[in-house]
Design an enzyme around this catalytic site. Structure first.
Site, PDB file in Angstrom:
ATOM      1  N   LYS A   1       4.683   0.729   9.228  1.00  8.03           N
ATOM      2  CA  LYS A   1       4.780   2.011   8.538  1.00  8.03           C
ATOM      3  C   LYS A   1       4.198   3.136   9.376  1.00  8.03           C
ATOM      4  O   LYS A   1       4.699   4.256   9.359  1.00  8.03           O
ATOM      5  CB  LYS A   1       4.040   1.924   7.196  1.00  8.03           C
ATOM      6  CG  LYS A   1       4.881   1.271   6.123  1.00  8.03           C
ATOM      7  CD  LYS A   1       4.136   1.225   4.811  1.00  8.03           C
ATOM      8  CE  LYS A   1       3.081   0.161   4.842  1.00  8.03           C
ATOM      9  NZ  LYS A   1       2.487  -0.107   3.528  1.00  8.03           N
TER      10      LYS A   1
ATOM     11  N   GLU B   1       0.872  -1.172   0.000  1.00  2.00           N
ATOM     12  CA  GLU B   1       0.000   0.000   0.000  1.00  2.00           C
ATOM     13  C   GLU B   1       0.909   1.222   0.000  1.00  2.00           C
ATOM     14  O   GLU B   1       1.804   1.323   0.843  1.00  2.00           O
ATOM     15  CB  GLU B   1      -0.885  -0.007   1.261  1.00  2.00           C
ATOM     16  CG  GLU B   1      -1.853   1.157   1.241  1.00  2.00           C
ATOM     17  CD  GLU B   1      -2.809   1.191   2.428  1.00  2.00           C
ATOM     18  OE1 GLU B   1      -2.778   0.267   3.263  1.00  2.00           O
ATOM     19  OE2 GLU B   1      -3.574   2.165   2.491  1.00  2.00           O
TER      20      GLU B   1
ATOM     21  N   ARG C   1       5.348 -13.178   9.369  1.00  2.00           N
ATOM     22  CA  ARG C   1       5.999 -11.903   9.207  1.00  2.00           C
ATOM     23  C   ARG C   1       7.457 -11.970   9.659  1.00  2.00           C
ATOM     24  O   ARG C   1       7.773 -12.699  10.592  1.00  2.00           O
ATOM     25  CB  ARG C   1       5.352 -10.930  10.195  1.00  2.00           C
ATOM     26  CG  ARG C   1       4.741  -9.750   9.607  1.00  2.00           C
ATOM     27  CD  ARG C   1       3.869  -9.023  10.598  1.00  2.00           C
ATOM     28  NE  ARG C   1       2.803  -8.483   9.801  1.00  2.00           N
ATOM     29  CZ  ARG C   1       2.911  -7.312   9.143  1.00  2.00           C
ATOM     30  NH1 ARG C   1       3.935  -6.538   9.292  1.00  2.00           N
ATOM     31  NH2 ARG C   1       1.940  -6.909   8.364  1.00  2.00           N
TER      32      ARG C   1
END
Ligand code: ATP
Ligand code: MG
Length: 575
Positions: A288, A35, A278
């Site tokens: 982020k 994103e 992850r």
């Protein structure tokens, strides 16, 4: 890519089996779907290496897809930065796509779901939706709008699309099962009204699709065969599958006319979502949102601060892309969440730089040393190998004269056991130049040692009869007359606790910034280093690896960042 044969993992086993069985016609297409709401971090590199690595090793392709369905948080600056970071990592995408390229497809798929009685327009507001949703232990209740007719739903959804209703007034929801044990299947919203300009589509759309709905269709549109994502999406997989099964894109080319009309290639698939753990590093935050807060609040010098775990930060710090690839290769892929020690990453950095960085000499904490038995105008040029283990690096000339800089901590006035460097009256070898003896210690009025007066033993010079004579220590030096002054930035971990995300003690990651994570000092470097090109990495002998700063280094005012020390010398700061 230089990595040796890639170890296998459960995802590669699935891909290999699918290739062998001819599923997806034996083709492999993956994607990396960021994103564009921030810069990529080291965790993203795990996903990048996985997706691009599989495409490379199974003769497939990998797309870079910007998952840009939330215009409120996204920005074109991030798109550019992500492109640059992926390229820097050494990876090249087959096609760059945007989820926003498919807005029309998403819309038509929604019309199909409505027509098939699989989606409805719901007028409940956010609080009401929550109240109707139920909990982990209680089923939800059906929305009072669930039994609207197809005609009514089509009309309302088209009016949503036309911009007739206010933000949040209505949603389009998938009609699945309000009693499902999986809350993601309790009639999730697939469209919401949001009158916000989008960086690609401008004001064309007052409605935006939700992530789960858009992501699976985007995958299918691009012909993705294996949609690799992190474990938190495991519970979303039933919804991923539900949407694709209801819509059946490959059987309905009319849904994707806009793709073909836009000149984009179109060969839809029925992708399989596969989740993996992850990547996490200790002493690091990798979200982020948190990294953005550090930047916006001025706690670091921007996204590319060399202490940041962003890819652009790692790059500026001097971490080679190959080291980051090696690190994730070694970390492997599994379904087990774990945290890797930061030292493991540094070990990969050292390993790559040991092989790729030429050696130089520099002194970061200088003490003047005078060779009293050399003439004042004595200047000679010594011949040094650029790499002790690799002749391909060639050799260089290093000036040597009567006045030198040495490291202050290579001298100790009061000898202690085990200290093998210079002490008053003692001997040490000057790297590549010969053995010296310290005759006299000169002090300032304040009593600080400011100069060492020494004698060079001529027989121990390179080629001399005593060149092999043994002394315990060898130290590096820089010729004071030709040395260049440089700014050297010594970096350390940004956080001083292993788990900065742990806020159980009421402190957050912001309370755990390491105050000693950057020190700027003046150093003296071998003359040739002024001409180093930006981003070139060097080993300063005995000190560590250093990189010419990507932005600030110039020949007139050299600036080097310490990438990493030669050994793992990190000690946990005292509490
Ligand atoms: P963040 O929480 O930092 O914003 P994200 O997952 O929301 O991360 P995206 O831009 O959505 O960020 O991520 C793009 C891809 O990178 C996704 O497929 C995501 O699963 C993957 N990814 C993100 N962080 C990690 C990580 N730490 N390890 C492995 N993959 C990751
Ligand atoms: Mg995300």
């Amino acid at each position: 890519m230089t990595e040796a044969t890639t170890p296998t993992n459960f995802i590669r086993q699935i891909v290999a089996a699918d290739k062998a069985s001819g599923k997806h016609a034996g083709k492999v297409i993956t994607r990396f779907p960021p994103e564009p709401n921030g810069y990529l971090h080291l965790g993203h590199a795990k996903s990048i290496c996985l997706n691009f690595g599989i495409a490379r090793d199974y003769a497939g392709t990998c797309n870079l897809r910007f998952d840009d369905t939330n215009p409120a948080r996204e920005d074109i600056e991030f798109v550019e930065a992500i492109r640059e970071d992926v390229r820097w990592l050494g990876l090249e995408w087959a096609e760059q796509r945007h989820a926003s390229d498919y807005f029309e497809v998403f819309y038509r798929c929604a019309l199909k779901l409505i027509a098939d009685g699989k989606a409805y327009v719901c007028d409940l507001d956010a609080d009401e939706v929550r109240a109707y949703r139920g909990t982990l232990t209680e089923p939800g209740r059906n929305s009072p709008y669930r039994e609207r007719t197809v005609a009514e739903n089509l009309d309302l959804f088209q009016r949503m699309r036309a911009g007739e209703f206010e933000d949040g007034a209505r949603t389009l929801r998938a009609k699945i099962d309000m009693a499902s044990g999986n809350i993601n299947l309790r009639d999730p919203a697939i469209y919401r009204i949001r009158k916000q300009a989008h960086q690609n589509t401008g004001d064309a759309w007052p409605i935006y699709p939700m992530y789960d709905y858009a992501h699976c269709i985007s995958d299918a549109v691009e012909g993705i065969t294996h949609s690799l994502c992190t474990l938190e999406f495991e519970d979303h997989r039933p919804l991923y599958d539900w949407c694709l099964d209801q819509i059946n894109l490959p059987a309905h080319p009319e849904l994707a006319e806009s793709i073909v009309a836009a000149g984009l290639s179109y060969a839809p698939s029925r992708p399989q979502q596969i989740e993996f753990a992850r990547g996490n590093l200790d002493f690091t935050v990798m979200s982020k949102r948190k990294l953005m807060a550090l930047v916006q609040d001025g706690l670091v010098d921007g996204w590319d601060d060399p202490r940041m775990p962003t890819l652009t930060g790692a790059r500026r710090r001097g971490f080679p892309a190959a080291a980051i690839r090696l690190f994730w290769e070694r970390a492997g892929i599994s379904k087990q969440n774990s945290v890797i020690e930061y030292g493991v990453l540094e070990g990969c950095v050292r390993e790559v730089l040991d092989a790729t960085a030429a050696r130089r000499m520099g002194v970061i904490n200088p003490l003047r040393l005078v060779l009293q038995n050399l003439a004042d105008d004595h200047i000679e040029v010594l011949d040094f190998p650029n790499h002790p283990k690799d002749e391909a690096f060639g050799r260089r000339s290093v000036q040597f004269s009567r006045e030198l800089w040495i490291e202050r901590d290579d001298f100790l006035e009061e000898p202690v056991k085990g200290f093998h460097r210079l002490v008053p009256g003692g001997e040490v070898r000057l790297r590549g130049a010969g053995i010296i003896r310290c005759d006299e210690v000169v002090r300032s009025a304040a009593g600080e040692v400011i100069e060492l007066r020494c004698t060079l033993d001529a027989d121990t010079r390179p080629g001399g009869s005593g060149a092999d004579r043994k002394v315990k220590g060898t130290i590096h030096w820089v010729d004071a007359r030709s040395a260049v002054a440089a700014e050297v930035r010594l970096y350390d971990r940004l956080f001083d606790v292993a788990d900065p995300d742990d806020d159980t003690d009421g402190k957050t990651y912001r309370d755990h910034l390491n105050p000693g994570s950057r020190r700027t000092i003046r150093a003296w470097l071998e003359a040739g280093l002024a001409g180093a090109s930006r981003e070139s990495t060097w080993q300063f002998e005995r000190l560590g690896y250093f990189v010419a700063d990507r932005h600030d280094h110039t020949a007139a005012a050299p600036v080097f960042n310490r990438v990493v020390t030669l050994r793992d010398t990190w000690v946990k700061p005292a509490k």
